[in-house]
Enzyme design. Structure first.
Site, PDB file in Angstrom:
ATOM      1  CB  SER A 129      35.844 -28.552  70.865  1.00 18.71           C
ATOM      2  OG  SER A 129      36.677 -29.589  70.590  1.00 18.71           O
ATOM      3  CE  LYS A 184      32.600 -30.786  70.725  1.00 17.17           C
ATOM      4  NZ  LYS A 184      32.396 -31.959  70.844  1.00 17.17           N
ATOM      5  CG  HIS A 187      35.141 -29.831  66.274  1.00 14.83           C
ATOM      6  ND1 HIS A 187      35.309 -30.799  67.200  1.00 14.83           N
ATOM      7  CD2 HIS A 187      36.152 -29.027  66.342  1.00 14.83           C
ATOM      8  CE1 HIS A 187      36.343 -30.636  67.753  1.00 14.83           C
ATOM      9  NE2 HIS A 187      37.090 -29.415  67.478  1.00 14.83           N
ATOM     10  CG  ASN A 188      33.417 -34.026  67.905  1.00 20.81           C
ATOM     11  OD1 ASN A 188      33.699 -32.911  68.282  1.00 20.81           O
ATOM     12  ND2 ASN A 188      32.732 -34.989  69.193  1.00 20.81           N
ATOM     13  CD  GLU A 191      38.455 -35.053  67.882  1.00 21.05           C
ATOM     14  OE1 GLU A 191      38.488 -35.919  68.691  1.00 21.05           O
ATOM     15  OE2 GLU A 191      37.835 -33.871  68.364  1.00 21.05           O
TER      16      GLU A 191
END
Length: 483
Positions: A129, A184, A187-188, A191
């Protein structure tokens, strides 16, 4: 003679930047691309004069690598990864390592890890990232896969990763098989939520308060010095002041229809599969879907009515409330994200270290912020913390903010300005803090029309009952199960 420390396949901008990052940290890198002309262009261009070896075939790439060979694939997620694995595997020896650095679905990574290990090789699926700049200067890296692959790749990954404020590398081992890509993905998803909440705040400033771009720039720039200090707040402030060559604000010229690549959707689907209420991230995904209906919205705007009220009050008071509401909603977003990771860890038997995850997100990645240090501290205080809202710091922060939060949502409703994420975050908070919810009536309805049974407050958990609500429904009930 083998001389490269690592090989990389895929010379799009992320691949090129990762190679240049690795080389700048003292590693010799071999590279290959299916379109071979890209290799020559890169070696004779950005990579000229550097310790980078251009290869014109997979065989040449493999021959150039020190053992155990480490090959990182930076290609489009999906079938292209499977095809490349099958292309490369026959040229490798037992113990060699294949690394997928793209945004692959974690379920694909679980499958690929098992497949590659069955061939005697090792596999890593890693989240990377930070976008193009992060790849070049230092991303946050979230590797998972074959445990035996970690020690050989650790020196490279931790050296190229971003460094947190305390100097620690933003890269740690996540766990077996798909754990890295799962983290991940979350995380996105977070986001998506962060971005949408900032957009809702911007809309309340612009439409609700009639603020100019310069005034909004100044506000976000000021907030970036306080508890909201983060990359996304920083770039929002930057975006709001940029003008084109004709003196127009660029942000005002951009069509209001949002794109997405799927990781937010994956997060929401996974939350549904795990039975976790990721309401805020779901609303962020749906907000993008709604924005994509641009033509319909234009037509609807001419037909459908809403309030014509104007904001009545002190601008500075609402701005202060907006700061608190955005911060409280952000806490909910992360609380939900960590709830999903905790549920998945139980499902897949991963030993996720939540403090480490928060720590590696502190720099390099898109959601980097000062706030993540507080999450790290929360899990250091209590590694088995069931929800961030129950940590003393976050409980205090939300308690301090909830009055302002309610005023913001109320104001948005009165003005007819949609705040799906900030509003759903508040609803989640109220639902989570309620000892009793109206699901008793819901269960009664399910039992009435489908004999789905219910538990009773005056009986031990796990005992199920059925009522013959109409007097002629009989006593047979459906089996009990949860999807």
């Amino acid at each position: 003679m083998a001389q490269a420390d690592i090989g990389l396949i895929g010379l799009a901008v992320m691949g090129e930047n990762l190679i240049l990052n690795m080389e700048s940290k003292g590693f010799t890198v071999a590279c290959f691309n299916r379109t071979v002309s890209k290799v020559d262009d890169f070696v004779n261009g950005r990579a000229k004069g550097k310790n980078i070896i251009g290869c014109h075939s997979v065989e040449e790439l493999v021959a150039s690598l020190k053992k155990p060979r480490k090959i990182m694939m930076m290609v489009k997620a999906g079938q292209a990864v499977d095809e490349l694995i099958d292309h490369v595997l026959p040229h490798l020896e037992n113990g060699d390592i294949l690394i997928d650095g793209g945004n692959s679905n974690y379920q694909d990574t679980i499958r690929r890890c098992s497949y590659v290990e069955s061939k005697g090789k090792l596999y890593i699926g890693t989240g990377v990232s930070g976008g193009e700049e992060g790849a070049l200067l230092g991303p946050a890296i979230m590797p998972g896969g074959s445990p035996a692959a970690w020690e050989p790749i650790k020196p490279i990954f931790q050296k190229i990763a971003a460094k947190a404020p305390d100097g620690s590398p933003c890269c740690e081992w996540m766990g077996e098989n798909g754990a890295g890509h799962f983290v991940k993905m979350v995380h996105n998803g977070i986001e998506y939520g962060d971005i949408q909440m900032i957009c809702e705040t911007y809309e309340l400033m612009k439409e609700g308060l009639g603020m100019t771009n310069e005034e909004m720039h100044d506000t976000f720039a000021e907030w970036d010095k306080e508890e909201l200090d983060s990359y996304l707040i920083e770039i929002t402030a930057d975006i709001l002041k940029v003008k084109d060559e004709e003196g127009n604000y660029v942000v005002d010229l951009i069509l209001d229809t949002a794109g997405q690549k799927g990781t937010g959707k994956w997060t929401v689907v996974e939350a549904l599969d795990e039975g976790q209420p990721l309401t805020l991230i779901a609303e962020a995904v749906f907000a993008r879907c709604l924005s994509a209906l641009k033509d319909e919205r234009v037509d609807a705007s001419k037909e459908l009515q809403g309030p014509k009220a104007a904001f009545r009050g002190k601008r500075q008071n609402l701005l202060t409330d907006l700061r608190f509401a955005l911060y409280a909603s952000k806490i909910i977003s992360y609380a939900q994200g960590f709830m999903l990771m905790q549920a998945a860890a139980k499902e897949h038997k991963w030993n996720l270290k939540y403090g480490d995850i928060a720590s590696i997100w502190r720099a390099g990645c898109i959601i980097r912020s000062v706030f993540l240090g507080k999450i790290k501290e929360a899990f250091e205080r209590r590694p088995d913390l069931p929800n961030l809202l129950l940590d003393p710091f976050f409980k205090g922060a939300v308690t301090k903010a909830h009055g302002a939060w309610r005023r913001v949502v109320t104001t948005a409703i009165k003005l007819g300005i949609p705040v799906p994420c900030v509003g759903s975050a508040l609803s989640f908070y109220d639902g989570y803090r309620h000892e009793r919810l109206p699901a008793n009536l819901l269960q009664a309805q399910r039992d009435y029309f489908g004999a789905h049974t219910y538990e009773r407050v005056d009986k031990p958990r796990g005992q199920f009952f059925h009522t013959n609500w109409t007097g002629h429904g009989g006593t047979t009930s459906a089996s009990t199960y949860t999807v």
